[in-house]
Design a protein around this motif. Structure first.
Motif, short mmCIF file in Angstrom:
data_model
loop_
_atom_site.label_atom_id
_atom_site.label_comp_id
_atom_site.label_asym_id
_atom_site.label_seq_id
_atom_site.Cartn_x
_atom_site.Cartn_y
_atom_site.Cartn_z
N SER A 101 11.57 -25.92 -6.87
CA SER A 101 11.71 -26.39 -5.49
C SER A 101 11.23 -25.36 -4.47
CB SER A 101 13.18 -26.71 -5.21
OG SER A 101 13.96 -25.52 -5.26
N GLY A 102 11.02 -24.12 -4.92
CA GLY A 102 10.63 -23.04 -4.02
C GLY A 102 11.79 -22.16 -3.63
N GLU A 103 13.00 -22.57 -3.95
CA GLU A 103 14.20 -21.77 -3.66
C GLU A 103 14.16 -20.46 -4.46
OE1 GLU A 103 19.04 -22.15 -4.21
OE2 GLU A 103 17.77 -23.88 -4.57
N VAL A 104 14.49 -19.36 -3.78
CA VAL A 104 14.48 -18.06 -4.44
C VAL A 104 15.66 -17.97 -5.40
CG1 VAL A 104 14.68 -15.57 -4.09
CG2 VAL A 104 13.29 -16.94 -2.53
N ALA A 105 15.37 -17.63 -6.66
CA ALA A 105 16.40 -17.47 -7.68
C ALA A 105 16.81 -16.01 -7.82
CB ALA A 105 15.91 -17.99 -9.03
N ASN A 106 15.86 -15.09 -7.64
CA ASN A 106 16.16 -13.66 -7.78
C ASN A 106 15.01 -12.85 -7.18
OD1 ASN A 106 17.59 -11.37 -8.59
ND2 ASN A 106 16.60 -11.30 -10.58
N ILE A 107 15.34 -11.66 -6.73
CA ILE A 107 14.34 -10.72 -6.22
C ILE A 107 14.61 -9.36 -6.84
CG2 ILE A 107 13.50 -9.48 -4.19
CD1 ILE A 107 14.14 -11.97 -2.54
N THR A 108 13.55 -8.70 -7.31
CA THR A 108 13.64 -7.35 -7.84
C THR A 108 12.78 -6.46 -6.97
OG1 THR A 108 13.93 -8.16 -10.09
CG2 THR A 108 13.24 -5.87 -9.84
N ASN A 109 13.33 -5.36 -6.49
CA ASN A 109 12.59 -4.38 -5.70
C ASN A 109 12.36 -3.13 -6.54
OD1 ASN A 109 12.42 -5.68 -3.02
ND2 ASN A 109 14.64 -5.63 -3.20
N GLY A 110 11.25 -2.44 -6.26
CA GLY A 110 10.95 -1.22 -6.98
C GLY A 110 9.84 -0.45 -6.30
N ILE A 111 9.33 0.54 -7.01
CA ILE A 111 8.19 1.32 -6.52
C ILE A 111 7.14 1.39 -7.62
CG2 ILE A 111 9.52 2.64 -4.84
CD1 ILE A 111 9.61 4.96 -6.80
N PRO A 163 0.80 -1.23 0.00
CA PRO A 163 0.00 0.00 0.00
C PRO A 163 0.84 1.28 0.00
CG PRO A 163 -0.84 -1.55 1.63
CD PRO A 163 0.47 -2.10 1.13
N ASN A 164 2.10 1.21 0.46
CA ASN A 164 2.94 2.41 0.49
C ASN A 164 3.72 2.62 -0.81
OD1 ASN A 164 4.84 0.39 0.71
ND2 ASN A 164 5.84 1.22 2.53
N GLY A 165 3.35 1.91 -1.89
CA GLY A 165 3.93 2.16 -3.20
C GLY A 165 5.22 1.41 -3.51
N LYS A 166 5.53 0.38 -2.76
CA LYS A 166 6.72 -0.42 -3.04
C LYS A 166 6.29 -1.75 -3.66
CE LYS A 166 9.42 1.70 0.59
NZ LYS A 166 10.17 1.51 1.83
N LEU A 167 7.23 -2.37 -4.38
CA LEU A 167 6.95 -3.69 -4.93
C LEU A 167 8.16 -4.58 -4.76
CD1 LEU A 167 8.36 -4.42 -7.94
CD2 LEU A 167 6.85 -2.59 -8.63
N ARG A 168 7.88 -5.87 -4.74
CA ARG A 168 8.93 -6.89 -4.61
C ARG A 168 8.53 -8.05 -5.50
NH1 ARG A 168 12.44 -8.62 0.01
NH2 ARG A 168 12.84 -10.84 -0.30
N ARG A 169 9.31 -8.31 -6.55
CA ARG A 169 9.04 -9.42 -7.47
C ARG A 169 10.01 -10.55 -7.14
NH1 ARG A 169 9.51 -6.88 -11.92
NH2 ARG A 169 7.35 -6.24 -11.87
N THR A 170 9.46 -11.74 -6.91
CA THR A 170 10.27 -12.90 -6.51
C THR A 170 10.19 -13.98 -7.58
OG1 THR A 170 9.78 -12.41 -4.19
CG2 THR A 170 10.66 -14.59 -4.68
N TYR A 171 11.36 -14.46 -7.97
CA TYR A 171 11.49 -15.54 -8.93
C TYR A 171 11.95 -16.77 -8.17
CZ TYR A 171 11.77 -11.48 -12.00
OH TYR A 171 11.54 -10.29 -12.64
#
Length: 165
Positions: free
Chosen positions: A98-108, A86-94
């Motif tokens: 297996s569920g293991e995180v490959a990459n994360i992208t943060n933004g607004i 709600p505060n205008g941020k985003l987090r995209r998770t790849y």
């Protein structure tokens, strides 16, 4: 366990890191009023389609179309998920299958008129959107292959998996 090879992972991340554009069709008036209120939550990417006018600087056309089942069966990953706060941020998770995180992208993110503006590291995207119930479609003309030309037509369909209040 099947893992993405470096070239496949590179193209997977490239497809998702360079999405957006500046040319688009207007959203409906109801969407304009409600997108900022209805977007906060976690959205799973169901489908991705990119039509490249040229590909990697070469004078050749190419089309990428990833359907829902393709994420696991073809690419060995889970569909990417994007959390809009709600505060205008985003987090995209790849994630890998297996569920293991490959990459994360943060933004607004911000709704500007009939567009969704997304700012990620080193790039800004402007999307046209259609929001119907828990389905969001983003479209735009982008430089998906990063050849210096915003000549690639981008379309992604998202499904809400959880709502943030």
């Amino acid at each position: 366990m099947k893992y993405l090879t470096p070239p496949v992972l590179f193209f997977f991340l490239l497809f998702w890191s360079a999405c957006g554009g500046t040319e688009h069709e207007p959203a409906t008036a109801a969407d304009d009023r409600n997108l900022a209120e209805r977007l906060p939550g976690t959205w799973e990417t169901v489908e991705l389609e990119v039509d490249y006018a040229t590909y990697m600087g070469a004078d050749t056309a190419y089309q990428e179309h990833i359907r829902e089942a393709d994420w696991g069966q073809v690419y060995g990953v889970r569909p990417p998920s994007t959390e809009f706060t709600p505060n205008g941020k985003l987090r995209r998770t790849y994630r890998l299958r297996s569920g293991e995180v490959a990459n994360i992208t943060n933004g607004i993110w911000k709704v500007t008129g009939d567009s969704l503006l997304v700012i990620e590291p080193n790039i800004t995207y402007t999307y046209a959107y259609e929001l119907e119930n828990d389905r969001l479609e983003l479209t735009g003309r982008v430089d998906q292959d990063q050849d210096g030309q915003a000549d690639d037509d981008f379309r992604a369909v998202y499904r809400m998996t959880s709502r943030t209040r």
